[in-house]
Motif scaffolding. Sequence first.
Motif, mmCIF file in Angstrom:
data_model
loop_
_atom_site.group_PDB
_atom_site.id
_atom_site.type_symbol
_atom_site.label_atom_id
_atom_site.label_comp_id
_atom_site.label_asym_id
_atom_site.label_seq_id
_atom_site.Cartn_x
_atom_site.Cartn_y
_atom_site.Cartn_z
ATOM 1 N N LEU A 544 -13.482 -35.505 23.676
ATOM 2 C CA LEU A 544 -13.950 -34.527 24.653
ATOM 3 C C LEU A 544 -12.913 -33.402 24.734
ATOM 4 N N VAL A 545 -13.332 -32.176 24.379
ATOM 5 C CA VAL A 545 -12.453 -31.007 24.429
ATOM 6 C C VAL A 545 -12.742 -30.251 25.725
ATOM 7 N N VAL A 546 -11.734 -30.166 26.599
ATOM 8 C CA VAL A 546 -11.874 -29.472 27.877
ATOM 9 C C VAL A 546 -11.112 -28.152 27.767
ATOM 10 N N HIS A 568 -17.403 -33.191 21.833
ATOM 11 C CA HIS A 568 -18.143 -32.684 22.982
ATOM 12 C C HIS A 568 -17.208 -31.767 23.756
ATOM 13 N N CYS A 569 -17.784 -30.764 24.435
ATOM 14 C CA CYS A 569 -16.952 -29.771 25.116
ATOM 15 C C CYS A 569 -17.306 -29.694 26.601
ATOM 16 N N ALA A 570 -16.298 -29.383 27.398
ATOM 17 C CA ALA A 570 -16.477 -29.111 28.827
ATOM 18 C C ALA A 570 -15.718 -27.836 29.146
ATOM 19 N N ASN A 571 -16.282 -27.010 30.060
ATOM 20 C CA ASN A 571 -15.716 -25.695 30.337
ATOM 21 C C ASN A 571 -14.684 -25.695 31.453
ATOM 22 N N ASP A 586 -13.515 -41.451 23.389
ATOM 23 C CA ASP A 586 -12.335 -42.208 22.958
ATOM 24 C C ASP A 586 -11.046 -41.484 23.318
ATOM 25 N N LEU A 587 -11.111 -40.155 23.476
ATOM 26 C CA LEU A 587 -9.902 -39.378 23.767
ATOM 27 C C LEU A 587 -10.315 -38.041 24.368
ATOM 28 N N ILE A 588 -9.430 -37.468 25.201
ATOM 29 C CA ILE A 588 -9.701 -36.179 25.838
ATOM 30 C C ILE A 588 -8.562 -35.211 25.503
ATOM 31 N N THR A 617 -8.684 -44.070 29.099
ATOM 32 C CA THR A 617 -8.909 -43.057 28.066
ATOM 33 C C THR A 617 -7.636 -42.256 27.827
ATOM 34 N N PRO A 618 -7.161 -42.177 26.589
ATOM 35 C CA PRO A 618 -5.987 -41.334 26.317
ATOM 36 C C PRO A 618 -6.317 -39.866 26.581
ATOM 37 N N ILE A 619 -5.379 -39.155 27.223
ATOM 38 C CA ILE A 619 -5.558 -37.740 27.530
ATOM 39 C C ILE A 619 -4.359 -36.974 26.990
ATOM 40 N N ILE A 620 -4.639 -35.940 26.184
ATOM 41 C CA ILE A 620 -3.584 -35.083 25.623
ATOM 42 C C ILE A 620 -3.673 -33.719 26.293
#
Length: 789
Positions: A544-546, A568-571, A586-588, A617-620
């Motif tokens: 997930l790309v935020v 997948h993207c979130a704004n 799996d990752l953000i 969930t791993p978050i970078i």
Amino acid sequence: MMPMEANLMALTWDSIADGIIATDTQGVIMDINTAALELIDIEWHEAVNQPLDKILSLHDETTDISLNGFWEKTLKEGKKVNLPRNTKLLGRNQDYYLAAKFSPIQRLGQPPQGVVVVFRDITQQKMHEEQLHLYRMALEQSPFSVVMTDIDNQIVYVNREFIELTGYGMEEVMGRDPGFLKSGSTPEKTYQRMWETITRDDVWQGEFYNRKKNGRYYWEKAIVAPITSPGGIINYYLAIKEDVTDQKAMEEELRRTREQADRNLKKSQYYMEQLENARRAANAANKAKSEFLANMSHEIRTPLNGIIGMIELTAATDLTREQQDNLDIIRICGNNLFSVINNVLDFSKIESGKMEIDRVDFDVQEWFMQSLLVHQAQATKKGIDLVAVLDPHIPNCLLGDAKLLQQVMNNLIGNAVKFTETGCVKVTMDYEGEEGGILWVKIQVKDTGMGIPKDELPRLFRSFTQLDGSITRRFGGTGLGLAISRQLVEMMDGTIRAASVEGEGSTFTVTLPFEQAMQQVDSLPENERSFMAASDIGQKWTILVVEDDPINQTVIRSLLKLKGYQIHCANDGKEAVSAWESLRPDLILMDIQMPAMDGIQATGAIREREKGQPSRTPIIALTAHAIHGDRERFLASGMDEYVSKPVEMDRLYHAINRLLDPPEEVGLKPLKQKRYTEPNNYLPVEAEQLMAKAVEGFIPDMFSLLDRLHQQLFEEDVDQIERLAHQVKNRAVTVGELDIKNQAFKIELAARKHALQDARSAYNALKQSFESYVSFAGQQMENIREGGK
């Protein structure tokens, strides 16, 4: 004595609030009243016929000894005896501070027949006295001037700070009206408002311009308040005042400096020095500097991330050999710019000596040629030769910080090419010898350019220094390059010096120590580039790309799809939390500065929802915030890794792989294993398509954003103002409208500082800039339609 009189005396005896004990001449208690029994906590029959010293147990708190025999001293001296000040009565359940008087019982002219002791509990009185003493000490030691006047405005108390500040002695001010301090410059309305406020039992705050005994004038910031009795009647007035003369002078100096800077931009160096002096004098400027560096880091890194991302996307397409070579040079330039930005934005860190030096193996020949390659195009364009000479006695592999050294080389070679119109720039790297296992290398950059005046050489390596104003106008630059180069070279235990003859050219010499690496560096074959085809990856994870910036969102999505990941993207943060709940990725990859909900808030919300679940969930953090301390702040908020923009894809891939497929460790919880195996059909997005998509809908979006921003300015919601201004800024970046972006940035900063008036002024300027853009766009559309007919 008549029975009625005896009863009256007994009633009176027991009605007295003070404790009373009567003894005979042997100190034996003959009678004791009710108040004494209550204070001592004893029954009448337990006290009568007992020695006084046994029943009235006294203790001196100061000397820590018991007090006995006062009744004997009274009989011996034949007069009243008082107890010491800090005497305590030791009761059965509680101790009391006691005031007591021992008096002989005797008729006139006859010997004493005994002793009467009258005593009372003064514990509360003692506490009040100590409290008052504490208050007085606090007032005397206060760094502020304190004045108390009575209802007639006559001084009844001043503290030591008042005496030291005004120069008047205590005897000169007591009983006087404080008006003797007036300078005549404070408006009478100020005093009128003060009296109107304090006489209605309110607190007044304001400033006075007063005069000391020696005739000097000074500014005071004052708080004046009435002191009322329990019945609400005003008895005194208390004024607490602070000398703000120096602060006023500093504010006035800053104001004059700003006005002068606005009137004459050509004297910018002088104003820079003045502002720097003001910064050292004011603690608040340190915060302003950190805020500036953080915002500039974010502003520069965001577009740079899009540039480097487009380089990577283009590198994945079919290219000719010449195109690939050109792209390699662009990549090197981009990476060098990334390195320069890191060091310039961290300039204060370099000056404080906190910059860390890496010691890694690097290929000398490859490093040397890369340092020259990035300047070859500019040299060729100007028609000058760029000559390189590498001493064959230098080992192929050395141990040192190649990136910092390359930054020094970029500064020196870049300056040489910039200031040379004809002739050549010669770069040499010579072996200087070896001593104690340390190998010394001398690097020289020699040009045939304009040269440097002899009297300018001593200040050449100072921060923000250039030869003169014409250099800035002709060649540009900040004047930081040589200052940073000097500091970096000295941090690597080397030296740098300059020699020049005006009109003939300059020579910069860097001497550095190195250790020879234990093994040679093997370069990767050309076909083993870090940007591999998606087919080499096979299976893919869900990421997930935020990201609120449309360009960065598209670039990152395209690059990760090429690696085979399901994207997948979130704004913004709110969309990210909703997407996490529905997709369980799996990752953000989490941006930090976003509207509605920022990355730190979104991470906190996800971590809160994960409580009690078997995995997380791993978050970078994927952000343009790259100032010292940002990484620690993001990890402390619940994120697992941090990658700064512009993104180095190898580093991002490494971080993703490490978090999705960690090494086996004892006690490590397994991550959720959710993989997708469908083939990858995604191709890189063309740059033209990317920009068209970014610009699409700009004007309608801006109308909506400006309306919402205007509403929030009316409602004075600074958080919403900051978020909306950030959205406007990002939209402006997508179409390259710097004026709109700059005005939005000013609103964002003003909202962050709660400076609503500044935000409104910037909004008016923003609206004018947007109206100009709409007019321009309309004219362009009209031209297109006319051209198509």
